[in-house]
Design a protein around this motif. Sequence first.
Motif, PDB file in Angstrom:
ATOM      1  N   ALA A 248       0.625  -1.209  30.376  1.00 27.54           N
ATOM      2  CA  ALA A 248       0.989  -1.696  29.049  1.00 27.54           C
ATOM      3  C   ALA A 248       1.668  -0.602  28.234  1.00 27.54           C
ATOM      4  CB  ALA A 248      -0.258  -2.179  28.324  1.00 27.54           C
ATOM      5  N   ASP A 249       2.327  -1.027  27.189  1.00 25.02           N
ATOM      6  CA  ASP A 249       2.986  -0.105  26.271  1.00 25.02           C
ATOM      7  C   ASP A 249       1.920   0.658  25.489  1.00 25.02           C
ATOM      8  OD1 ASP A 249       4.743   1.220  24.660  1.00 25.02           O
ATOM      9  OD2 ASP A 249       5.186  -0.498  23.376  1.00 25.02           O
ATOM     10  N   PRO A 250       1.937   1.987  25.487  1.00 23.83           N
ATOM     11  CA  PRO A 250       0.900   2.739  24.780  1.00 23.83           C
ATOM     12  C   PRO A 250       0.958   2.563  23.267  1.00 23.83           C
ATOM     13  CG  PRO A 250       2.486   4.227  25.801  1.00 23.83           C
ATOM     14  CD  PRO A 250       2.840   2.853  26.222  1.00 23.83           C
ATOM     15  N   ALA A 251       2.077   2.099  22.736  1.00 19.93           N
ATOM     16  CA  ALA A 251       2.187   1.899  21.297  1.00 19.93           C
ATOM     17  C   ALA A 251       1.674   0.520  20.876  1.00 19.93           C
ATOM     18  CB  ALA A 251       3.635   2.064  20.850  1.00 19.93           C
ATOM     19  N   ASP A 252       1.319  -0.332  21.824  1.00 17.30           N
ATOM     20  CA  ASP A 252       0.844  -1.676  21.521  1.00 17.30           C
ATOM     21  C   ASP A 252      -0.628  -1.617  21.117  1.00 17.30           C
ATOM     22  OD1 ASP A 252       0.462  -4.377  21.309  1.00 17.30           O
ATOM     23  OD2 ASP A 252       0.420  -4.739  23.479  1.00 17.30           O
ATOM     24  N   PRO A 253      -0.981  -1.989  19.870  1.00 14.53           N
ATOM     25  CA  PRO A 253      -2.387  -1.909  19.451  1.00 14.53           C
ATOM     26  C   PRO A 253      -3.260  -2.957  20.133  1.00 14.53           C
ATOM     27  CG  PRO A 253      -1.033  -2.774  17.673  1.00 14.53           C
ATOM     28  CD  PRO A 253      -0.108  -2.377  18.775  1.00 14.53           C
ATOM     29  N   ALA A 254      -2.673  -3.990  20.728  1.00 10.02           N
ATOM     30  CA  ALA A 254      -3.463  -5.019  21.400  1.00 10.02           C
ATOM     31  C   ALA A 254      -3.652  -4.718  22.889  1.00 10.02           C
ATOM     32  CB  ALA A 254      -2.783  -6.373  21.221  1.00 10.02           C
ATOM     33  N   ALA A 255      -3.161  -3.597  23.359  1.00 10.62           N
ATOM     34  CA  ALA A 255      -3.288  -3.257  24.768  1.00 10.62           C
ATOM     35  C   ALA A 255      -4.751  -2.984  25.105  1.00 10.62           C
ATOM     36  CB  ALA A 255      -2.444  -2.031  25.089  1.00 10.62           C
ATOM     37  N   LYS A 256      -5.178  -3.440  26.295  1.00 13.93           N
ATOM     38  CA  LYS A 256      -6.556  -3.226  26.729  1.00 13.93           C
ATOM     39  C   LYS A 256      -6.678  -1.821  27.294  1.00 13.93           C
ATOM     40  CE  LYS A 256      -7.493  -7.985  27.619  1.00 13.93           C
ATOM     41  NZ  LYS A 256      -8.748  -8.644  27.648  1.00 13.93           N
ATOM     42  N   VAL A 257      -7.744  -1.162  26.887  1.00 11.96           N
ATOM     43  CA  VAL A 257      -8.008   0.192  27.359  1.00 11.96           C
ATOM     44  C   VAL A 257      -9.459   0.268  27.823  1.00 11.96           C
ATOM     45  CG1 VAL A 257      -6.296   1.321  25.899  1.00 11.96           C
ATOM     46  CG2 VAL A 257      -8.587   0.971  25.031  1.00 11.96           C
ATOM     47  N   ALA A 258      -9.776   1.275  28.596  1.00  3.67           N
ATOM     48  CA  ALA A 258     -11.136   1.475  29.077  1.00  3.67           C
ATOM     49  C   ALA A 258     -12.038   1.895  27.919  1.00  3.67           C
ATOM     50  CB  ALA A 258     -11.158   2.539  30.167  1.00  3.67           C
ATOM     51  N   ARG A 259     -13.307   1.525  28.023  1.00  4.59           N
ATOM     52  CA  ARG A 259     -14.267   1.888  26.986  1.00  4.59           C
ATOM     53  C   ARG A 259     -14.521   3.385  27.015  1.00  4.59           C
ATOM     54  NH1 ARG A 259     -18.023  -2.706  25.282  1.00  4.59           N
ATOM     55  NH2 ARG A 259     -18.614  -1.006  23.901  1.00  4.59           N
ATOM     56  N   VAL A 260     -14.855   3.902  25.883  1.00  2.00           N
ATOM     57  CA  VAL A 260     -15.156   5.320  25.765  1.00  2.00           C
ATOM     58  C   VAL A 260     -16.667   5.482  25.814  1.00  2.00           C
ATOM     59  CG1 VAL A 260     -14.975   7.351  24.303  1.00  2.00           C
ATOM     60  CG2 VAL A 260     -13.097   5.729  24.400  1.00  2.00           C
ATOM     61  N   GLY A 261     -17.127   6.302  26.744  1.00  2.37           N
ATOM     62  CA  GLY A 261     -18.558   6.560  26.861  1.00  2.37           C
ATOM     63  C   GLY A 261     -18.882   7.949  26.337  1.00  2.37           C
ATOM     64  N   TYR A 262     -20.112   8.103  25.889  1.00  4.32           N
ATOM     65  CA  TYR A 262     -20.538   9.400  25.364  1.00  4.32           C
ATOM     66  C   TYR A 262     -21.627   9.966  26.264  1.00  4.32           C
ATOM     67  CZ  TYR A 262     -22.768  12.907  22.485  1.00  4.32           C
ATOM     68  OH  TYR A 262     -23.298  14.075  22.026  1.00  4.32           O
ATOM     69  N   ARG A 263     -21.428  11.181  26.700  1.00  7.92           N
ATOM     70  CA  ARG A 263     -22.459  11.896  27.443  1.00  7.92           C
ATOM     71  C   ARG A 263     -22.629  13.252  26.791  1.00  7.92           C
ATOM     72  NH1 ARG A 263     -20.720  12.249  33.417  1.00  7.92           N
ATOM     73  NH2 ARG A 263     -18.749  12.635  32.394  1.00  7.92           N
ATOM     74  N   SER A 264     -23.829  13.557  26.421  1.00  2.63           N
ATOM     75  CA  SER A 264     -24.103  14.830  25.769  1.00  2.63           C
ATOM     76  C   SER A 264     -24.010  15.960  26.784  1.00  2.63           C
ATOM     77  CB  SER A 264     -25.494  14.812  25.139  1.00  2.63           C
ATOM     78  OG  SER A 264     -25.807  16.087  24.623  1.00  2.63           O
ATOM     79  N   THR A 265     -23.452  17.071  26.363  1.00  2.00           N
ATOM     80  CA  THR A 265     -23.364  18.226  27.255  1.00  2.00           C
ATOM     81  C   THR A 265     -24.638  19.049  27.252  1.00  2.00           C
ATOM     82  OG1 THR A 265     -22.363  19.518  25.481  1.00  2.00           O
ATOM     83  CG2 THR A 265     -20.877  18.389  27.014  1.00  2.00           C
ATOM     84  N   ILE A 266     -25.506  18.821  26.280  1.00  2.00           N
ATOM     85  CA  ILE A 266     -26.745  19.584  26.207  1.00  2.00           C
ATOM     86  C   ILE A 266     -27.964  18.673  26.335  1.00  2.00           C
ATOM     87  CG2 ILE A 266     -25.731  21.438  24.861  1.00  2.00           C
ATOM     88  CD1 ILE A 266     -27.034  20.173  22.393  1.00  2.00           C
ATOM     89  N   ALA A 267     -27.819  17.506  26.958  1.00  2.00           N
ATOM     90  CA  ALA A 267     -28.908  16.534  27.052  1.00  2.00           C
ATOM     91  C   ALA A 267     -30.140  17.059  27.786  1.00  2.00           C
ATOM     92  CB  ALA A 267     -28.405  15.255  27.704  1.00  2.00           C
ATOM     93  N   PRO A 268     -30.032  17.778  28.893  1.00  2.00           N
ATOM     94  CA  PRO A 268     -31.258  18.209  29.570  1.00  2.00           C
ATOM     95  C   PRO A 268     -31.939  19.405  28.902  1.00  2.00           C
ATOM     96  CG  PRO A 268     -29.363  18.947  30.801  1.00  2.00           C
ATOM     97  CD  PRO A 268     -28.845  18.063  29.701  1.00  2.00           C
ATOM     98  N   TYR A 269     -31.398  19.901  27.828  1.00  2.00           N
ATOM     99  CA  TYR A 269     -31.946  21.088  27.175  1.00  2.00           C
ATOM    100  C   TYR A 269     -33.268  20.778  26.490  1.00  2.00           C
ATOM    101  CZ  TYR A 269     -32.520  24.779  23.732  1.00  2.00           C
ATOM    102  OH  TYR A 269     -33.027  25.784  22.964  1.00  2.00           O
ATOM    103  N   THR A 270     -34.237  21.637  26.710  1.00  2.00           N
ATOM    104  CA  THR A 270     -35.499  21.585  25.975  1.00  2.00           C
ATOM    105  C   THR A 270     -35.768  22.975  25.427  1.00  2.00           C
ATOM    106  OG1 THR A 270     -36.740  22.038  27.986  1.00  2.00           O
ATOM    107  CG2 THR A 270     -36.502  19.729  27.358  1.00  2.00           C
ATOM    108  N   SER A 271     -36.157  23.027  24.217  1.00  2.00           N
ATOM    109  CA  SER A 271     -36.391  24.306  23.561  1.00  2.00           C
ATOM    110  C   SER A 271     -37.659  24.956  24.121  1.00  2.00           C
ATOM    111  CB  SER A 271     -36.537  24.106  22.057  1.00  2.00           C
ATOM    112  OG  SER A 271     -36.855  25.337  21.452  1.00  2.00           O
ATOM    113  N   LEU A 272     -37.586  26.241  24.332  1.00  2.00           N
ATOM    114  CA  LEU A 272     -38.741  26.987  24.831  1.00  2.00           C
ATOM    115  C   LEU A 272     -39.340  27.884  23.756  1.00  2.00           C
ATOM    116  CD1 LEU A 272     -37.359  27.994  28.333  1.00  2.00           C
ATOM    117  CD2 LEU A 272     -38.851  26.086  27.755  1.00  2.00           C
ATOM    118  N   ARG A 273     -38.901  27.745  22.557  1.00  2.00           N
ATOM    119  CA  ARG A 273     -39.420  28.562  21.463  1.00  2.00           C
ATOM    120  C   ARG A 273     -40.130  27.697  20.461  1.00  2.00           C
ATOM    121  NH1 ARG A 273     -37.199  33.800  21.329  1.00  2.00           N
ATOM    122  NH2 ARG A 273     -35.581  33.992  22.875  1.00  2.00           N
ATOM    123  N   PRO A 274     -41.102  28.100  19.837  1.00  2.00           N
ATOM    124  CA  PRO A 274     -41.880  29.316  20.065  1.00  2.00           C
ATOM    125  C   PRO A 274     -42.837  29.126  21.240  1.00  2.00           C
ATOM    126  CG  PRO A 274     -42.789  28.151  18.214  1.00  2.00           C
ATOM    127  CD  PRO A 274     -41.593  27.380  18.667  1.00  2.00           C
TER     128      PRO A 274
END
Length: 94
Positions: free
Chosen positions: A47-73
Amino acid sequence: MLTLSGAKFAAASAARGRHFPLKWPLLAVLALALSGCMPATTQIAGADPADPAAKVARVGYRSTIAPYTSLRPATPGPWRDRNDAVAPQPKQDR
């Protein structure tokens, strides 16, 4: 740099008694200048990238620090027990 090359070529041609019209530097500069006027995307597939009605893939969110657990104090443990737990065991044979 391009002008210097053209000037050297013209001087060498004039010294030999021949004169070749130097149109290639002008054509190269013109082609480079016109390439900036070309569209960045072409209609090759999809599709034309300038077309606002063009179908695009969904955007997913994945945290880059998700497995982090604080060890302090953290309260320090008894150092003798921790040291003995990681020290190599003495050999029984000797």
